[in-house]
Design an enzyme around this catalytic site. Structure first.
Site, PDB file in Angstrom:
ATOM      1  N   SER A   1      34.126 -37.769  -3.739  1.00 12.40           N
ATOM      2  CA  SER A   1      33.195 -36.809  -4.308  1.00 12.40           C
ATOM      3  C   SER A   1      33.373 -38.024  -5.828  1.00 12.40           C
ATOM      4  CB  SER A   1      33.685 -35.885  -5.049  1.00 12.40           C
ATOM      5  OG  SER A   1      32.991 -35.257  -5.773  1.00 12.40           O
TER       6      SER A   1
ATOM      7  N   HIS B   1      31.858 -36.783  -8.218  1.00 12.92           N
ATOM      8  CA  HIS B   1      32.921 -36.014  -9.305  1.00 12.92           C
ATOM      9  C   HIS B   1      33.888 -37.111 -10.026  1.00 12.92           C
ATOM     10  CE1 HIS B   1      29.154 -32.989 -10.486  1.00 12.92           C
ATOM     11  NE2 HIS B   1      29.818 -32.705  -8.764  1.00 12.92           N
TER      12      HIS B   1
ATOM     13  N   GLU C   1      20.531 -31.398  -3.765  1.00 20.37           N
ATOM     14  CA  GLU C   1      21.675 -30.424  -4.595  1.00 20.37           C
ATOM     15  C   GLU C   1      20.912 -30.125  -5.476  1.00 20.37           C
ATOM     16  OE1 GLU C   1      25.727 -31.654  -5.055  1.00 20.37           O
ATOM     17  OE2 GLU C   1      25.814 -32.162  -2.679  1.00 20.37           O
TER      18      GLU C   1
ATOM     19  N   HIS D   1      23.246 -31.523  -8.735  1.00 20.43           N
ATOM     20  CA  HIS D   1      23.638 -32.389  -9.619  1.00 20.43           C
ATOM     21  C   HIS D   1      22.688 -33.663  -9.936  1.00 20.43           C
ATOM     22  CE1 HIS D   1      27.913 -34.499  -8.204  1.00 20.43           C
ATOM     23  NE2 HIS D   1      26.681 -35.584  -7.943  1.00 20.43           N
TER      24      HIS D   1
END
Ligand SMILES: [Zn+2]
Length: 257
Positions: free
Chosen positions: A172, A174, A225, A228
């Site tokens: 990910s 993130h 997304e 994001h």
């Protein structure tokens, strides 16, 4: 008898000429040496300057292209996807951006500026996700996979289904600390849409890009997304926005992966 005076005249007359020639030769030789020294010094300075410029250029390029080794900071242009995991041994400094979310300190000030201007434009932006550790990512993934198993899927299918919505642990963005999910605190669809439109138009000015745009799933490997955003730095964000590129396209156009 006639020859003697001639020889004397020749010899006597020639001696001062020879001395003068030697003096001039010496006089000419001395400045030449000084000149030579100066030339060598200038050459040495020029070489040192060229070397310094070369070293600075290599360091600058290394930072941009992420040539840094495993224990260095992650490049702002690092791509993490289903095939490429986030490097585990990277060095990273995180800072809190609100009470519960942390982000790479290299983008903290720009994110704060973005949030402030977003509020100034009448929105109520809230961070719903930012930096995630490997164990947090694993936990999120397992919770979703378990929910599919509770609905009757076997372990393999549950994992496959979960993978469509949440990247595998280690994969990910993130985990890089360079991505943030933003929503409007008013929690109605209209507010969300308007915030997403504002972000799509303005986030690049703060060094952030819409990482997974609509219609680019085949390139990014992710569905749309709209919440994001990924920090890539001001220069890259400007080019990506102006040329309407994905990060994958930008990196393959301007840098080799
Ligand atoms: Zn996200």
């Amino acid at each position: 008898m006639k020859l003697f005076p001639m020889i004397c005249v020749y010899t006597i007359g020639r001696e001062p000429v020879r001395k003068e020639a030697l003096r001039m030769e010496h006089a000419a030789a001395t400045p030449e040496t000084e000149k030579e020294k100066r030339r060598k010094l200038i050459l040495l300075i020029a070489m040192l300057l060229s070397l310094a410029v070369l070293i600075i250029s290599i360091v600058f390029l290394a930072r941009i292209k992420g040539w840094a080794g495993g224990s260095e900071s992650t490049s702002l242009l690092s791509i993490v996807d289903s095939e490429t995991p986030a490097p585990e041994d990277r060095q990273q400094t995180l800072s809190f951006i609100d009470d519960e979310h942390m982000i790479d300190e290299r983008c903290a000030a720009d994110l704060e500026r973005l949030l402030r201007d977003c509020r100034g434009a009448g929105f109520e932006p809230v961070i719903t996700a930012a930096y995630r550790s490997a164990s947090e990512q694993r936990e999120l993934f397992n919770i979703l996979a378990d929910s599919y198993m509770e609905e009757g899927a076997d372990a393999e299918s549950a994992k496959r289904l979960a993978q469509k919505k949440i990247p595998l642990p280690g994969h990910s963005e993130h985990q890089l600390g360079l991505a943030v999910d933003l929503a409007d605190g008013r929690e109605d669809d209209q507010a969300q849409r308007e915030l997403q439109e504002w972000l799509a138009e303005n986030a690049w000015e703060y060094g952030f890009i819409l990482r997974y745009p609509e219609g680019r799933e085949r390139i990014t490997g992710h569905g749309f997304e709209p919440e994001h955003y990924r920090f890539v730095g001001a220069a890259a964000a400007k080019q990506i926005h102006e040329l309407d590129l994905t990060l994958e396209e930008y990196v393959s156009m301007f840098y080799s992966r």
